[in-house]
Design a protein around this motif. Structure first.
Motif, PDB file in Angstrom:
ATOM      1  N   ALA A 223     -22.049 -58.267 -35.252  1.00 22.69           N
ATOM      2  CA  ALA A 223     -20.554 -58.789 -34.995  1.00 22.69           C
ATOM      3  C   ALA A 223     -20.025 -59.468 -33.747  1.00 22.69           C
ATOM      4  N   GLN A 224     -20.535 -59.020 -32.685  1.00 22.38           N
ATOM      5  CA  GLN A 224     -20.387 -59.777 -31.427  1.00 22.38           C
ATOM      6  C   GLN A 224     -21.008 -61.035 -31.399  1.00 22.38           C
ATOM      7  N   GLN A 231     -18.955 -57.966 -38.795  1.00 21.21           N
ATOM      8  CA  GLN A 231     -17.698 -57.709 -38.367  1.00 21.21           C
ATOM      9  C   GLN A 231     -16.843 -56.654 -39.481  1.00 21.21           C
ATOM     10  N   CYS A 232     -17.108 -57.294 -40.554  1.00 22.35           N
ATOM     11  CA  CYS A 232     -16.350 -56.195 -41.786  1.00 22.35           C
ATOM     12  C   CYS A 232     -16.939 -54.827 -41.975  1.00 22.35           C
ATOM     13  N   ILE A 252      -9.213 -51.624 -37.904  1.00 26.16           N
ATOM     14  CA  ILE A 252      -8.218 -52.621 -38.297  1.00 26.16           C
ATOM     15  C   ILE A 252      -8.654 -53.943 -37.605  1.00 26.16           C
ATOM     16  N   LYS A 253      -8.879 -53.744 -36.286  1.00 32.18           N
ATOM     17  CA  LYS A 253      -9.095 -54.736 -35.377  1.00 32.18           C
ATOM     18  C   LYS A 253     -10.309 -55.482 -35.959  1.00 32.18           C
ATOM     19  N   TRP A 254     -11.456 -54.944 -36.306  1.00 25.24           N
ATOM     20  CA  TRP A 254     -12.548 -55.628 -36.645  1.00 25.24           C
ATOM     21  C   TRP A 254     -12.311 -56.389 -38.218  1.00 25.24           C
ATOM     22  N   TYR A 255     -11.692 -55.602 -39.037  1.00 21.30           N
ATOM     23  CA  TYR A 255     -11.147 -56.225 -40.205  1.00 21.30           C
ATOM     24  C   TYR A 255     -10.591 -57.472 -39.844  1.00 21.30           C
ATOM     25  N   ASN A 256      -9.521 -57.534 -39.017  1.00 22.87           N
ATOM     26  CA  ASN A 256      -8.821 -58.605 -38.856  1.00 22.87           C
ATOM     27  C   ASN A 256      -9.799 -59.803 -38.297  1.00 22.87           C
ATOM     28  N   VAL A 257     -10.634 -59.387 -37.277  1.00 26.71           N
ATOM     29  CA  VAL A 257     -11.558 -60.448 -36.912  1.00 26.71           C
ATOM     30  C   VAL A 257     -12.288 -61.033 -37.921  1.00 26.71           C
ATOM     31  N   SER A 258     -12.817 -60.199 -38.755  1.00 28.27           N
ATOM     32  CA  SER A 258     -13.566 -60.767 -39.796  1.00 28.27           C
ATOM     33  C   SER A 258     -12.809 -61.583 -40.830  1.00 28.27           C
ATOM     34  N   ALA A 259     -11.651 -61.106 -41.114  1.00 31.26           N
ATOM     35  CA  ALA A 259     -10.838 -61.960 -42.058  1.00 31.26           C
ATOM     36  C   ALA A 259     -10.389 -63.557 -41.411  1.00 31.26           C
ATOM     37  N   PHE A 264     -13.967 -62.706 -47.448  1.00 34.36           N
ATOM     38  CA  PHE A 264     -13.441 -62.248 -48.400  1.00 34.36           C
ATOM     39  C   PHE A 264     -13.145 -60.767 -48.311  1.00 34.36           C
ATOM     40  N   GLN A 265     -14.294 -59.872 -48.183  1.00 29.33           N
ATOM     41  CA  GLN A 265     -14.151 -58.491 -48.238  1.00 29.33           C
ATOM     42  C   GLN A 265     -12.971 -57.896 -47.140  1.00 29.33           C
ATOM     43  N   ALA A 266     -13.070 -58.633 -46.142  1.00 30.25           N
ATOM     44  CA  ALA A 266     -12.250 -58.027 -44.969  1.00 30.25           C
ATOM     45  C   ALA A 266     -10.649 -58.129 -45.450  1.00 30.25           C
ATOM     46  N   TYR A 267     -10.261 -58.978 -46.125  1.00 33.12           N
ATOM     47  CA  TYR A 267      -9.122 -59.109 -46.742  1.00 33.12           C
ATOM     48  C   TYR A 267      -8.881 -58.011 -47.762  1.00 33.12           C
TER      49      TYR A 267
END
Length: 454
Positions: A223-224, A231-232, A252-259, A264-267
């Motif tokens: 992720a880094q 990241q998701c 939530i922070k990492w989901y947003n970074v992934s999004a 797609f799955q992060a959203y």
């Protein structure tokens, strides 16, 4: 001739110094002179400068592509391995030239023969994904062969390719331990996707003992390095406390970074949090927005969730027609829950004309994937001849699969089949067994049915 070569070499060295100092316009002018003087390396670098828009005065991307490909091909024809690899990429993607996969393979082959691991990996990718085959099917044996050649030169991408071949059993026998070995080698070289895939192995216990802590650490490393899927997964780990303490802010922070990296799955996961009000204020409008973005990017779960939004009126008016549209999309992509819900709408005529044959088809598709509710429903269809030919024996087979998963309705129906000898030989002992199971699982009329057998 010797003096000319010395002049070309001298000019190329001067241009290289300028390029290293990021004086790109000056470097391009000298690279051009060196190329005109016969420097093959300068031809290659001119291709690089046009390809990456460094120091060239050409705002039109397509024209830059034409010029870049011309320089790469000129250098390639003179035997420059890196230029051969770039010439192959130009042909593979149609950059500056017409797309020609066979031509790309030819150039990659020449570069690979000179030891270019990038060319080897490109050939592996082409064969793995069936890009040069008429039917689009991968030639996994050839893909493995090229990835292995790259891996033998300690290239991380080649090692990753070999690991994937062993993990999925493509071109070689499936061997999770071998996959872990090759993933580990590539991960040790810092390759993000190898770190992620190795994390999955530790998560699932494939080829190694399952260890959520190690898995999380590997996901975090990937992720880094800006690996969107990792990241998701880091977000998921924080949300559910897998290998790390639960922390919704971090999730939530990492989901947003992934999004932000368009995974797609992060959203979809963010949509679920907004729908539930978990870690954020409940907001169905935002949840729907997240689902829509996820669906646009290819999340089958997001498409299914949108179906539920309209089927159950979550933040919107109930609209079964739209629900069916979303369920169809998710069902056709193999999602059992969507197949079941679509079948229910078809059977009841919600948002679409009633169609029991189509309903039976989708119930059976979901049932084959192990959905116990669908198994019970298709069993009833076979029992009663709804949408399919009446077939009590097949009905019993489906009832059994559902009952064994603890479905109370299936257990009750199976008990009735054994009690009455429908689709199976009459067996009171088994009838009592399944009625008792149904009663224990909350089916009230199963107790009455059980008493009648005493």
């Amino acid at each position: 001739m010797g003096n000319a070569n010395k002049s070309a070499d001298s000019l190329f060295e001067k241009a290289n110094v300028l390029f290293g100092e990021k004086k790109y316009e000056e470097a391009v002018a000298v690279f051009r002179d060196a190329a005109d003087a016969g420097s093959v390396d300068a031809l290659y670098m001119m291709g690089i400068c046009y390809n990456y828009n460094m120091g060239v005065n050409e705002p039109d991307e397509s024209r830059r592509g034409v010029t870049a490909s011309e320089y790469f091909i000129r250098a390639a024809e003179l035997g420059h391995a890196d230029a051969q690899c770039f010439a192959g990429l130009c042909m593979l993607h149609g950059i500056g030239v017409e797309r020609d996969v066979n031509g790309a393979v030819e150039w990659f082959g020449k570069a690979a023969a000179q030891g270019s691991v990038q060319a080897m990996n490109n050939l592996g990718y082409i064969y793995e994904n069936g890009i040069c085959s008429e039917n689009g099917k991968g030639d996994y044996a050839k893909a493995y062969e090229w990835y292995k050649k790259s891996a033998d030169r300690e290239d991380p991408t080649g090692r990753l390719g070999v690991g994937k071949a062993y993990y999925y059993g493509r071109g070689v026998g499936r061997d999770y331990k071998e996959a872990v070995k090759w993933y580990s080698l590539a991960a040790g070289q810092g390759l993000a996707d190898a770190l992620f895939r190795l994390g999955e192995c530790y998560d699932d216990g494939d080829g190694v003992d399952s260890d959520e802590d190690i898995a999380f650490g590997l996901y975090m490393q990937a992720a880094q390095k800006n690996h969107a899927k990792a990241q998701c997964y880091v977000g998921y780990c924080y949300e559910n406390g897998c290998g790390v303490d639960c922390d919704m802010d971090e999730a939530i922070k990492w989901y947003n970074v992934s999004a932000q990296n368009d995974y797609f799955q992060a959203y979809c996961n963010l949509g679920c949090l907004y729908e539930r009000g978990d870690g954020v204020k409940k907001n169905m409008a935002t949840a729907i927005e997240m689902y829509e973005k996820g669906a646009e990017l290819g999340s089958v779960m997001a498409v299914y969730n949108l179906g539920n939004v309209y089927a159950f009126g979550k933040g919107v008016k109930v609209d079964n027609k739209r629900a069916v549209e979303y369920y169809i999309r998710a069902a056709e992509n193999g999602m059992a829950e969507a197949q079941y819900n679509l079948a229910q709408h078809l059977h009841k005529g919600l948002g679409t004309d009633r169609d029991d044959e189509a309903a039976a088809f989708w119930f059976e598709q979901a049932a084959k994937q192990g959905d116990s509710d669908a198994q019970c429903k298709i069993a009833l269809f076979y029992l009663e001849g709804v949408g399919v030919d009446e077939d009590p024996e097949t009905a019993v087979a489906w009832f059994e699969r559902s009952a064994e998963q603890g479905d109370a309705d299936a257990q009750y129906c199976l008990g009735s089949c054994y009690a009455d000898g429908v689709g199976v030989e009459k067996d009171i002992a088994k009838a009592k067994k399944w009625y008792a199971a149904a009663a224990e699982n909350g089916r009230a009329d199963a107790k009455k049915a059980l008493k009648k057998l005493d």
